[in-house]
Design a protein around this motif. Structure first.
Motif, mmCIF file in Angstrom:
data_model
loop_
_atom_site.group_PDB
_atom_site.id
_atom_site.type_symbol
_atom_site.label_atom_id
_atom_site.label_comp_id
_atom_site.label_asym_id
_atom_site.label_seq_id
_atom_site.Cartn_x
_atom_site.Cartn_y
_atom_site.Cartn_z
ATOM 1 N N ASP A 53 20.571 -25.471 69.726
ATOM 2 C CA ASP A 53 20.678 -24.828 68.411
ATOM 3 C C ASP A 53 20.823 -25.881 67.309
ATOM 4 O O ASP A 53 20.216 -25.764 66.247
ATOM 5 C CB ASP A 53 21.874 -23.877 68.357
ATOM 6 N N LYS A 54 21.623 -26.891 67.563
ATOM 7 C CA LYS A 54 21.828 -27.937 66.557
ATOM 8 C C LYS A 54 20.531 -28.713 66.311
ATOM 9 O O LYS A 54 20.163 -28.971 65.163
ATOM 10 C CB LYS A 54 22.947 -28.886 66.981
ATOM 11 N N ALA A 55 19.838 -29.079 67.383
ATOM 12 C CA ALA A 55 18.578 -29.809 67.246
ATOM 13 C C ALA A 55 17.546 -28.978 66.479
ATOM 14 O O ALA A 55 16.834 -29.493 65.615
ATOM 15 C CB ALA A 55 18.027 -30.191 68.615
ATOM 16 N N LEU A 56 17.472 -27.689 66.768
ATOM 17 C CA LEU A 56 16.540 -26.806 66.072
ATOM 18 C C LEU A 56 16.899 -26.699 64.593
ATOM 19 O O LEU A 56 16.032 -26.781 63.724
ATOM 20 C CB LEU A 56 16.531 -25.417 66.702
ATOM 21 N N ALA A 57 18.175 -26.514 64.306
ATOM 22 C CA ALA A 57 18.614 -26.374 62.920
ATOM 23 C C ALA A 57 18.375 -27.658 62.132
ATOM 24 O O ALA A 57 17.952 -27.612 60.969
ATOM 25 C CB ALA A 57 20.084 -25.975 62.871
ATOM 26 N N LEU A 71 12.785 -25.043 47.231
ATOM 27 C CA LEU A 71 13.677 -24.037 47.806
ATOM 28 C C LEU A 71 15.103 -24.574 47.838
ATOM 29 O O LEU A 71 15.325 -25.766 48.030
ATOM 30 C CB LEU A 71 13.224 -23.655 49.216
ATOM 31 N N VAL A 72 16.054 -23.677 47.658
ATOM 32 C CA VAL A 72 17.468 -24.053 47.606
ATOM 33 C C VAL A 72 18.134 -23.727 48.936
ATOM 34 O O VAL A 72 18.074 -22.587 49.404
ATOM 35 C CB VAL A 72 18.182 -23.296 46.457
ATOM 36 N N PRO A 73 18.775 -24.710 49.567
ATOM 37 C CA PRO A 73 19.501 -24.445 50.808
ATOM 38 C C PRO A 73 20.668 -23.488 50.548
ATOM 39 O O PRO A 73 21.317 -23.565 49.500
ATOM 40 C CB PRO A 73 20.029 -25.815 51.241
ATOM 41 N N LYS A 74 20.903 -22.596 51.477
ATOM 42 C CA LYS A 74 22.058 -21.701 51.422
ATOM 43 C C LYS A 74 22.280 -21.149 52.820
ATOM 44 O O LYS A 74 21.429 -21.297 53.688
ATOM 45 C CB LYS A 74 21.846 -20.573 50.406
ATOM 46 N N THR A 75 23.415 -20.555 53.050
ATOM 47 C CA THR A 75 23.614 -19.893 54.340
ATOM 48 C C THR A 75 23.345 -18.408 54.160
ATOM 49 O O THR A 75 23.482 -17.856 53.071
ATOM 50 C CB THR A 75 25.030 -20.137 54.889
ATOM 51 N N PHE A 76 22.964 -17.791 55.261
ATOM 52 C CA PHE A 76 22.603 -16.382 55.285
ATOM 53 C C PHE A 76 23.137 -15.825 56.589
ATOM 54 O O PHE A 76 22.599 -16.133 57.649
ATOM 55 C CB PHE A 76 21.078 -16.267 55.183
ATOM 56 N N TYR A 77 24.240 -15.080 56.542
ATOM 57 C CA TYR A 77 24.951 -14.624 57.738
ATOM 58 C C TYR A 77 25.355 -15.803 58.619
ATOM 59 O O TYR A 77 25.367 -15.716 59.835
ATOM 60 C CB TYR A 77 24.122 -13.615 58.533
ATOM 61 N N GLY A 78 25.644 -16.925 57.993
ATOM 62 C CA GLY A 78 26.034 -18.125 58.721
ATOM 63 C C GLY A 78 24.864 -18.946 59.218
ATOM 64 O O GLY A 78 25.054 -19.994 59.838
ATOM 65 N N PHE A 79 23.648 -18.492 58.959
ATOM 66 C CA PHE A 79 22.455 -19.201 59.410
ATOM 67 C C PHE A 79 22.009 -20.200 58.340
ATOM 68 O O PHE A 79 22.110 -19.915 57.150
ATOM 69 C CB PHE A 79 21.279 -18.244 59.636
ATOM 70 N N PRO A 80 21.435 -21.329 58.749
ATOM 71 C CA PRO A 80 20.794 -22.203 57.776
ATOM 72 C C PRO A 80 19.595 -21.460 57.177
ATOM 73 O O PRO A 80 18.774 -20.912 57.903
ATOM 74 C CB PRO A 80 20.323 -23.400 58.607
ATOM 75 N N PRO A 95 20.314 -19.156 65.111
ATOM 76 C CA PRO A 95 20.593 -19.845 66.374
ATOM 77 C C PRO A 95 20.780 -18.851 67.525
ATOM 78 O O PRO A 95 21.301 -17.753 67.332
ATOM 79 C CB PRO A 95 21.906 -20.581 66.096
ATOM 80 N N ALA A 96 20.378 -19.243 68.700
ATOM 81 C CA ALA A 96 20.530 -18.390 69.881
ATOM 82 C C ALA A 96 21.989 -18.060 70.152
ATOM 83 O O ALA A 96 22.320 -16.956 70.571
ATOM 84 C CB ALA A 96 19.911 -19.075 71.101
ATOM 85 N N SER A 97 22.866 -19.011 69.872
ATOM 86 C CA SER A 97 24.286 -18.820 70.169
ATOM 87 C C SER A 97 24.939 -17.756 69.287
ATOM 88 O O SER A 97 25.955 -17.187 69.676
ATOM 89 C CB SER A 97 25.032 -20.145 70.004
ATOM 90 N N LYS A 98 24.371 -17.474 68.145
ATOM 91 C CA LYS A 98 24.997 -16.536 67.209
ATOM 92 C C LYS A 98 25.156 -15.146 67.827
ATOM 93 O O LYS A 98 26.186 -14.512 67.675
ATOM 94 C CB LYS A 98 24.169 -16.453 65.927
ATOM 95 N N PHE A 99 24.124 -14.670 68.523
ATOM 96 C CA PHE A 99 24.183 -13.359 69.162
ATOM 97 C C PHE A 99 23.960 -13.440 70.664
ATOM 98 O O PHE A 99 23.597 -12.461 71.307
ATOM 99 C CB PHE A 99 23.176 -12.397 68.514
#
Length: 146
Positions: A53-57, A71-80, A95-99
């Motif tokens: 998940d970290k490598a993908l993000a 585009l402006v970085p922000k989080t969305f439900y904790g997602f990048p 990320p797969a780990s989120k759910f």
């Protein structure tokens, strides 16, 4: 797949995501459309991830930052995630780990321009960040912001 559901129909992971989103909205309201605040939030979210998940993000963040610098970085439900100038999320990585799913997804929201006739994909399952995945994501990002 997400865990057991509660009487309200949400799993613990989903309830946690809703709480995280409320926290994000409060923080984003304070920060406005600050690129610095959004970048900090996204890098903190990525820093909490592990393994694939970290490598993908990290790969996703790098590609979008370089390919679509407006585009402006922000989080969305904790997602990048990345938003347009109106604050609308254009794309995000779940990320797969989120759910507790078997793969992460890169998703494109309505402001993206991936339209292709009457039907087109807006979500892509990702198992590993490879040169081929990086190339495909770069192409999708370019099209999404065109």
């Amino acid at each position: 797949m997400a865990g057991k559901t509660s009487p309200d129909g949400l799993s613990q992971e989903e309830r946690d995501a809703v709480k995280e989103r409320a926290k994000e909205l409060r923080a984003q309201a304070k920060a406005g459309k600050s690129r610095e605040a959004g970048t900090k939030q996204v890098l903190e979210a990525i820093g909490k991830l592990e393994g694939t998940d970290k490598a993908l993000a990290e790969g996703f963040y790098q590609v979008v930052s370089e390919t679509a610098p407006d585009l402006v970085p922000k989080t969305f439900y904790g997602f990048p995630a990345f938003a347009n100038n109106d604050g609308k999320v254009v794309m995000f990585l779940q990320p797969a780990s989120k759910f507790k799913t078997r793969y992460a997804t890169i998703n494109f929201d309505e402001p993206s321009h991936l339209d292709d006739g009457d039907m087109w994909p807006i979500g892509f399952a990702v198992l590993a960040w490879t040169p081929a995945v990086q190339e495909r994501v770069t192409d999708l990002v370019k099209k999404a912001v065109a």
